[in-house]
Design an enzyme around this catalytic site. Structure first.
Site, short mmCIF file in Angstrom:
data_model
loop_
_atom_site.label_atom_id
_atom_site.label_comp_id
_atom_site.label_asym_id
_atom_site.label_seq_id
_atom_site.Cartn_x
_atom_site.Cartn_y
_atom_site.Cartn_z
N CYS A 50 -0.72 0.22 4.73
CA CYS A 50 0.17 -0.94 4.59
C CYS A 50 1.56 -0.69 5.13
O CYS A 50 2.27 -1.63 5.50
CB CYS A 50 0.23 -1.39 3.13
N GLU B 89 2.29 -5.88 -4.26
CA GLU B 89 2.50 -4.91 -3.19
C GLU B 89 1.68 -5.37 -2.00
O GLU B 89 0.47 -5.18 -1.96
CB GLU B 89 2.09 -3.50 -3.64
#
Length: 472
Positions: free
Chosen positions: A252, A214
């Site tokens: 993010c 991720e």
């Protein structure tokens, strides 16, 4: 993890336990999920305080909203649906193999590793943990050394609520993280930067450990050309700015840059300033605005601004009069206009409250701009025209999408969350997370009566006739 333990000894204990109890039943898995849920609920205030201390300042309300709430939701979703996820799934069988039966069974992988970043240290530990524990695994978690107070508290809470052969938490610096990524896990999930993701994948490859990465990248927010209504445009700007200012942009999937129709730049700035003024009336002192995690990241963001300024970009304060404070690492949000593609702020993931704006002439140009770059972790599109929305969805590739808002796709437990290419590999959350941390075993059950017995040596005339019939 007890301080006297080596990483290898901790891993061996988890692995041995997984092999001695390779497929825990629903009762055991639910008990572990409940223990994780109670750990977070009972210690919410202490966890929020630890995060605040790690950042220098972060609002406890923001930690509750962005970390504790989605963590609870992820765990509760898993508990609510776990019985169904665990059931074998019937699959179809070709007519030629009737009356045989086929199914897929989900089994725990064994001992898995989770590497947690510093920006959301609670949620990005708890959400993958919910998936891994639901799948029946033993888990080893490496917390970030950039959030040491949260790591220490979480390790202590886990040690009090879980057996050391169920779940262990590891603290330590980059050298510990490197050693952790080299362990022969049955699966490794890493959340962090693309640059570090390369090293994690290389280390895992030595053991053929499957990975879920991720990562991040530059997630665009596109304001559609048909968003002519003043209220709709104002809504788009508000949601982009709020998504950017959460955790001071250290997210993010924060909007990394904005693409908007040429000529709307000043309208965007005016509306953005009013949003910041409403949300953070005194941004230099408000308790609701986060500081940058450390001096290195603060200096990196300031360097981005100075490079853009030196190249002729226009730097616009969204909180006029508020100045960056290196002592507290409080950096008010800035819009950057006229930034070239060669600037670091347009090449690297920003991870801070800087928002470049790029005008476009038509939607073709905006889509082409996104598609010329590495595929992003998230994409945000604002429009009321379903045809245009479908076009953006069909013609761009990203890990996830939120339409007419930002960030919220990550909070949907029934949607997979993950990246594409440089922004990540694999996905988790909900059932997708359960499957990521499970071995999918295909099972065929042969019937007592089966025509397959006709297809055996010695091959002769009957075999030829049957195969010709099969291949007709």
């Amino acid at each position: 993890m007890p301080h006297s333990d080596s990483l290898a000894a901790c891993f061996a204990r988890l692995q041995n336990a997984a092999r001695s109890d390779p497929n825990p039943d629903w009762v055991v898995r639910d008990r572990r999920l409940l223990a994780l849920e109670r750990l977070l609920l009972d210690n919410a205030q202490s966890l929020a305080a630890a995060v605040r201390e790690d950042f220098g300042h972060r609002s406890a309300a923001e930690t509750r909203l962005l970390e504790l709430f989605p963590s609870h939701q992820a765990i509760r979703h898993a508990r609510r649906h776990l019985r169904r996820w665990m059931r074998p799934q019937a699959r179809s069988v070709s007519w030629w193999f009737q009356p045989g039966r086929a199914e897929v069974r989900y089994q725990p992988l064994g001992a898995v590793g989770i590497m947690v970043p510093w920006n959301y240290p609670i949620f990005l530990a708890a959400a993958p943990l919910a998936a891994a524990l639901a799948a029946g695994n033993r888990v080893m978690v490496k917390m970030s050394d950039m959030a040491p107070n949260t790591a220490l508290l979480f390790a202590d809470l886990v040690a009090k609520n879980f057996a050391d052969d169920e779940l262990s938490v590891v603290e330590g610096d980059a050298s510990v993280a490197q050693e952790f990524s080299r362990l022969p896990f049955d699966h490794l999930l890493f959340t962090g930067s693309t640059a570090v993701g390369h090293h994690v994948m290389r280390a895992a490859a030595d053991n053929l450990t499957p990975v879920t990465l991720e990562l991040g990248g530059k997630s665009p927010a596109i304001i559609g050309p048909g968003l002519e209504s003043t209220s709709h445009f104002a809504h788009a700007v508000e949601r982009i700015v709020i998504g950017k200012c959460m955790n001071a942009g250290q997210t993010c999937i924060a909007p990394d840059y904005v693409l908007l129709p040429a000529g709307q730049e000043e309208a965007f700035i005016d509306r953005a300033r009013s949003v910041v003024a409403a949300c953070y009336p005194d941004i230099a002192h408000t308790a609701d605005y986060s500081t940058i995690i450390d001096q290195r990241h603060y200096a990196r963001l300031c360097a981005h601004v100075e490079q853009a300024r030196a190249s002729g970009a226009r730097i616009v304060e969204l909180a006029p009069g508020a100045v960056a404070d290196p002592a507290t690492r409080r950096l008010p949000p800035l819009v950057l206009l006229g930034v070239g593609d060669d600037q670091r702020v347009m090449q690297e993931e920003i991870f801070g409250p800087l928002l470049p704006i790029r005008p476009y002439r038509n939607l073709d140009e905006a889509i082409a701009f996104v598609n010329r770059r590495p595929r992003p972790l998230a994409l945000y599109y604002f429009d009321r025209d379903q045809t245009q929305i479908d076009r953006v969805l069909n013609e761009t590739v990203s890990g996830g999408v939120t339409i007419n808002d930002t960030i919220l796709h990550i909070a949907q437990d029934d949607l997979p969350f993950g990246g594409v290419g440089p922004s990540g590999m694999g996905c988790y959350h909900g059932c997708d997370g359960f499957q990521t941390f499970s071995a999918r075993k295909g099972v065929f059950r042969q019937s007592r009566w089966s025509g397959i017995a006709l297809f055996k040596p010695p091959y002769g005339t009957l075999f030829d006739r049957l195969t010709r019939f099969l291949m007709r």
